[in-house]
Design a protein around this motif. Structure first.
Motif, PDB file in Angstrom:
ATOM      1  N   SER A   1     -21.376  13.005 -13.636  1.00 16.35           N
ATOM      2  CA  SER A   1     -20.406  13.823 -14.369  1.00 16.35           C
ATOM      3  C   SER A   1     -19.497  14.606 -13.435  1.00 16.35           C
ATOM      4  O   SER A   1     -18.298  14.766 -13.712  1.00 16.35           O
ATOM      5  CB  SER A   1     -21.133  14.767 -15.326  1.00 16.35           C
TER       6      SER A   1
ATOM      7  N   ASP B   1     -15.533  14.148 -13.631  1.00 16.75           N
ATOM      8  CA  ASP B   1     -14.656  15.269 -13.978  1.00 16.75           C
ATOM      9  C   ASP B   1     -13.591  15.493 -12.899  1.00 16.75           C
ATOM     10  O   ASP B   1     -12.424  15.776 -13.201  1.00 16.75           O
ATOM     11  CB  ASP B   1     -15.472  16.547 -14.171  1.00 16.75           C
ATOM     12  N   ARG B   2     -14.000  15.381 -11.631  1.00 14.68           N
ATOM     13  CA  ARG B   2     -13.058  15.597 -10.544  1.00 14.68           C
ATOM     14  C   ARG B   2     -11.969  14.530 -10.536  1.00 14.68           C
ATOM     15  O   ARG B   2     -10.785  14.822 -10.371  1.00 14.68           O
ATOM     16  CB  ARG B   2     -13.816  15.592  -9.207  1.00 14.68           C
TER      17      ARG B   2
ATOM     18  N   ARG C   1     -10.987  12.752 -13.109  1.00 19.51           N
ATOM     19  CA  ARG C   1     -10.161  12.934 -14.304  1.00 19.51           C
ATOM     20  C   ARG C   1      -9.120  14.021 -14.063  1.00 19.51           C
ATOM     21  O   ARG C   1      -7.961  13.897 -14.485  1.00 19.51           O
ATOM     22  CB  ARG C   1     -11.061  13.290 -15.496  1.00 19.51           C
TER      23      ARG C   1
END
Length: 628
Positions: free
Chosen positions: A556, A560-561, A563
């Motif tokens: 995750s 997230d990074r 994205r």
């Protein structure tokens, strides 16, 4: 008999089949024209689908509602998930297919799609109306069909020319005629065209191979992984192994002696060949220091004796190919069905296309597949799907469907083609995608099925399955984040996998972040997790949902990074550029930038930034001129 259609697709290879199926299933009356209705979706080269990055494309095709994944699963005779030793962004599915069953199932699929007709003929001319839009096609039989959109997917057939040694003959594939006429007409209309080359290996009789001198390679024995996300699609055929052999110094010496008669080295072939699938003669020249090269013996079907020798693509004379093969102990008594050969064919500079794959010069005309300078069934099918979707949307008066680079490998593929062009046959790799953690094969349905459903290609049942899977995956993730595991429960498992024991209880989700710790392993020691999975996750897709949750939990932070980076860069793709500036008048950017911007005419500033030769300073100037 009907002669007026919404969409006509020229060519029934992997691109043409997906294009025709998509356009018809979305509601356009569609005609698929092919030279031979017995060769639909023919696997011209190896009998396999998928591989590194290619497997991700097939999963994306399936997630959008395309057919390649379903047909591959149902005709597979071996399945392997490649790169399992690496992170999930690198996992790539690959299947050996029964060549004859694959083609047969595609034909049966196409024949049973309402609104889809077929015609066996050679298209020799496009009909262009007074406004410069495509209006139909004319064939070698003198038949004219009208259409509001045409998709050209002629593969290697446009002026195709084959080579074995010094022997040359015209054809689009072994024992099949070439297609002539279209390239000349398109060139007169202003299209830039060139020649490319590809090749294929010898086909062998398995009864003549000494199998005891080969290394056996089995497929995966689990039923978890497939290409299709539909739970009722399974492998139906008997599974077969591949085998591995190696060339040797004697093989290489025979091949070197034959180079004067090689079309690749005697000047007979002038066109561009594939870098990443070189012929055996190219290998011994480029890698002259190597004493051996690995070859894979791949079965052509469930029951046939015919085998494909992966890694031995060649256009050398037959006698040289045979002597080289016989120098390999397993092939000492080999019998072949036909030699390897090379083929040259016409392609069009893909920078003449929009991201919808519609040509800039002729409205309603779409190109897909090898005519755009790509190589591979999967790259062709992905383009065909997008071209078929957009041909239908154009007929319906709707906006085009375009995938971004952070949405799909198909988006990366098309953006690379229309922005950068090609100087060799284009093949997809994971390294071409800057957001490959976002473009994993496990979650293509989460990324793309909502989009496919919105445009009317992915049906309601596929969309419901995706929503249910996402709901159960997220439910499991919440349970892992909220539920603790005790030292007594966890430590025997942790010690068994070589992980440091706990000194106090922790959340299951935190423990899962450790290397080698898995949801299955934790469920074996945590009764609460075991009971939750048994009661809350549907049995038929349990392993798939658990794997999806585990990947999200473990990665995750990276996801997230990436994205966040994608979202920042995506802002440039939201700044429309086409038609707003006269590049010839912008003196504050380089001459190269002015010329390339004028020729490619990018849709957005983001696309402009990816054109080779366009500098960050050029982009800043464009943004200033746009008032940003």
């Amino acid at each position: 008999m009907k002669f007026d259609y919404d969409v006509i697709v020229i060519g029934a290879g992997h691109a043409g089949c997906e294009a025709a199926a998509a356009a018809a299933r979305m509601g356009s009356s569609t005609l698929l024209i092919t030279l031979d209705m017995n060769k639909i979706a023919q696997m011209s080269c190896n009998p396999a689908v998928g591989g590194i990055a290619k497997g991700q494309i097939v999963r994306e095709i399936d997630a959008l509602g395309g057919m390649m994944g379903i047909i591959t699963d149902r005709t597979a005779i071996q399945f392997r998930m490649l790169n399992r030793s690496k992170g999930p962004a690198m996992w790539s599915p690959r299947a050996q297919s029964d060549r004859m069953r694959f083609s047969e199932m595609w034909r049966l699929t196409l024949e049973n799609i309402p609104g889809l007709s077929m015609w066996q003929d050679d298209v020799t001319q496009l009909v262009i109306d007074d406004d410069g839009n495509v209006a139909g096609v004319r064939t070698a039989m003198g038949v004219e069909f009208k259409a509001r959109a045409v998709v050209l997917t002629a593969g290697t057939f446009l002026n195709g020319k084959m080579h074995v040694g010094r022997h040359q003959w015209y054809g689009g594939r072994i024992s099949e005629p070439a297609s002539t006429g279209l390239t000349g007409q398109l060139r007169e209309l202003g299209f830039v065209t060139d020649r490319m080359k590809t090749g294929t290996p010898v086909r062998m009789d398995g009864r003549s191979i000494h199998w005891e001198l080969t290394a056996r390679q089995e497929g995966d024995d689990d039923d978890l992984h497939h290409f299709s996300y539909l739970p009722d699609v399974h492998r139906e055929l008997k599974q077969r192994p591949c085998h591995i052999v190696y060339t040797n110094p004697a093989t290489h010496e025979i091949l070197r002696e034959g180079l004067p008669d090689s079309p690749l080295y005697n000047g007979q072939i002038q066109s561009i060949g594939p870098r990443y699938c070189p012929s055996i003669e190219t290998k011994i020249v480029t890698f002259a220091d190597k004493n051996e090269h690995q070859l894979f013996i791949e079965p052509e079907g469930e029951d046939t004796h015919e085998c494909y020798l992966n890694g031995f693509s060649s256009s050398l004379p037959l006698d040289v190919q045979l002597r080289a093969l016989q120098s390999i102990p397993a092939f000492a008594d080999v019998q072949v069905y036909r030699p390897g050969y090379a083929i040259e064919y016409d392609f069009f500079d893909p920078r003449q296309l929009r991201h919808s794959l519609e040509t800039k010069l002729v409205g309603g005309l779409f190109f897909a597949g090898q005519v755009n300078g790509t190589t591979g069934y999967e790259e062709a099918a992905g383009q065909g799907l997008i071209a078929g979707i957009n041909a239908h949307l154009r007929c319906a008066g709707n906006d085009p469907f375009v995938l971004a680079r952070d949405q799909a490998y198909i988006g990366v593929l098309i953006d690379d083609l229309v922005t950068k062009g090609v100087d060799e046959p284009y093949r997809m790799f994971t390294s071409r995608a800057e957001y490959r953690i976002l473009l994993r094969q496990d979650d293509a349905d989460m990324r793309l099925t909502p989009l496919g459903h919105e445009i009317g290609l992915a049906d309601d049942e596929r969309y419901r399955l995706m929503l249910t899977k996402r709901e159960q995956r997220d439910h499991l993730l919440r349970f892992l984040a909220e539920t603790s595991i005790s030292v007594t429960e966890a430590n025997p498992y942790l010690v068994s996998i070589g992980s440091a024991p706990l000194t106090q209880g922790v959340k299951l989700g935190d423990l899962l972040l450790r290397p080698r710790v898995t949801v299955a392993g934790l469920a074996g020691v945590s009764q609460r997790l075991h009971d939750f999975i048994e009661s809350e996750v549907e049995v038929q897709r349990r392993d798939e949902i658990v794997e999806a949750a585990e990947i999200l939990a473990k990665y995750s932070g990276y996801i997230d990074r990436e994205r966040a980076v994608a979202d920042r860069l995506q802002r440039l793709d939201g700044v429309r550029l086409r038609g707003k500036l006269d590049y010839s008048m912008i003196k504050s950017i380089s001459t190269e930038a002015r010329q390339k911007l004028a020729r490619i005419d990018p849709e957005t500033v983001g696309q402009a930034s990816r054109i080779p030769g366009i500098s960050p300073n050029d982009i800043n100037v464009l943004l200033l001129l746009l008032g940003r």
